[in-house]
Enzyme design. Structure first.
Site, mmCIF file in Angstrom:
data_model
loop_
_atom_site.group_PDB
_atom_site.id
_atom_site.type_symbol
_atom_site.label_atom_id
_atom_site.label_comp_id
_atom_site.label_asym_id
_atom_site.label_seq_id
_atom_site.Cartn_x
_atom_site.Cartn_y
_atom_site.Cartn_z
ATOM 1 N N GLN A 159 -30.570 1.400 -25.791
ATOM 2 C CA GLN A 159 -29.196 1.552 -26.490
ATOM 3 C C GLN A 159 -29.517 2.638 -27.650
ATOM 4 O OE1 GLN A 159 -26.374 0.303 -25.437
ATOM 5 N NE2 GLN A 159 -25.248 1.226 -27.195
ATOM 6 N N ASP A 185 -29.187 5.396 -17.424
ATOM 7 C CA ASP A 185 -28.317 6.161 -18.481
ATOM 8 C C ASP A 185 -28.249 7.619 -17.968
ATOM 9 O OD1 ASP A 185 -26.760 4.916 -20.532
ATOM 10 O OD2 ASP A 185 -28.707 4.718 -21.661
ATOM 11 N N LYS A 245 -22.422 -5.476 -21.661
ATOM 12 C CA LYS A 245 -23.407 -4.981 -20.634
ATOM 13 C C LYS A 245 -24.130 -6.162 -19.902
ATOM 14 C CE LYS A 245 -24.052 -0.584 -22.559
ATOM 15 N NZ LYS A 245 -24.548 0.495 -23.248
#
Ligand code: GUN
Length: 318
Positions: free
Chosen positions: A99, A122, A55
């Site tokens: 995460q 997200d 990422k």
């Protein structure tokens, strides 16, 4: 001449999206705006470390500022909350990604709700989940949004089709089902307690599977000619299992010999063989997740400044 299944190339589609996002980043840069993404990675989970590195690398390639926060495994929920609060308050950070999975002692739900909804790249905050459910544009989960992009860019219409989603996670199954419904598919959601799963999967014109079970969906469970979307990312370290799933597959055997493992999806190759189109693993849906994260970060940067967002936003809804 026999026409085999079409391979839906996620790497190609992801590259297309990243190129479009790159153009938007340059347009913002001309206005003195550099989108910024903060990624919080707790402890040492090897798979998470690989994803997060990827990422951060992609941010660099596209001109997005990125920052990685790596608190130790022992961090408390309260300490995590203050990290998130700090990022919420910063003007140079447009996107915040925590995460998952987090260590068991950390309250994941509380943390996801602490992320400012307009920095929630997200799409996991209940406000954004609710917006998706009610068909409003906004920040939506990256993997489901990527699946919709694969379908759209491969010109596979889902309108009026039977779409079956196997797996009901908040990250993939549920939001994918909602996006497909928003796009006028007839949607069925199955899960590990569904009785007689093949009865449903065999009716699917579009079958999306996200269960983390290598080679679970076999040819007898699939309608010939269906579109198959494989969200599974399963690492196999047992040579016998690789040979069982992919008998005589020289390329995979070579990968295994080199790395001591191969990554496979939730579909068995026999199912792909009778499909109309499918996403391979690797090289399918996985590639889209990061591309959509980049798209979401740029979208967040624009939304927060009241700027007009690009055409990808409409696609997020479904
Ligand atoms: N872990 C596995 N997939 C994801 C994802 O899409 N987002 C986050 N934050 N964590 C993940």
């Amino acid at each position: 001449m026999s026409v085999g299944p079409k391979i839906l190339d996620g790497i190609l589609i992801a590259a297309e999206i990243k190129a479009e996002v790159g153009v938007e980043v340059r347009e913002l840069a001309a206005q003195g705006i550099i989108p910024g993404l903060a990624v919080i990675l707790v402890g040492h989970v090897p798979a998470s470390e690989i994803y997060v590195r990827s990422k951060v690398k992609t941010c660099g390639e596209l001109g997005i500022y990125s920052e990685m926060l790596t608190p130790p495994e022992t961090i408390t929920t309260e300490q995590m909350l203050s990290l998130v609060e700090g990022l919420n308050a910063r003007d140079d950070i447009d996107g915040i990604l925590i995460q998952l999975p987090l260590p068991k002692h950390v309250d994941t739900r509380r943390l996801l709700e602490a992320v400012m909804p307009n920095k929630d790249v997200d799409g996991f905050h209940p406000l954004n989940a609710g917006r998706l459910l009610s068909g409003q544009p906004g920040l939506a989960p990256c993997t489901p949004a990527g699946i919709m992009q694969i379908l759209r860019r491969s010109e596979i219409s889902v309108v009026g089709k039977n779409a079956v989603v196997v797996g009901r996670s908040d990250i993939v199954g549920k939001p994918t089902a909602v996006m497909l419904l928003n796009t006028s598919a007839t949607v069925t959601v199955c899960h590990h307690l569904t009785k007689n799963l093949p009865r449903y999967t065999r009716e699917a014109d579009l079958l999306v599977v996200a269960i983390g079970q290598p080679g679970f969906i076999t040819a007898d469970m699939v309608k010939p000619g269906a579109t198959l979307i494989d969200v599974g990312i399963n690492r196999i370290t047992d040579a016998a299992r690789v040979e069982e799933l992919f008998p005589g597959d020289a390329a995979r055997a070579a990968t295994f010999a080199k790395r001591g493992s191969v990554v496979v999806g939730d579909f068995h190759p026999s199912a792909f063989a009778i499909s109309g189109a499918y996403t391979p693993v690797p090289g399918g849906v996985g590639a889209l997740t990061i591309a959509m994260l980049m798209a979401n970060t740029v979208m967040a940067a624009k939304l927060r400044r009241g700027l007009e967002t690009g055409p990808l936003v409409a696609a997020m809804v479904g």
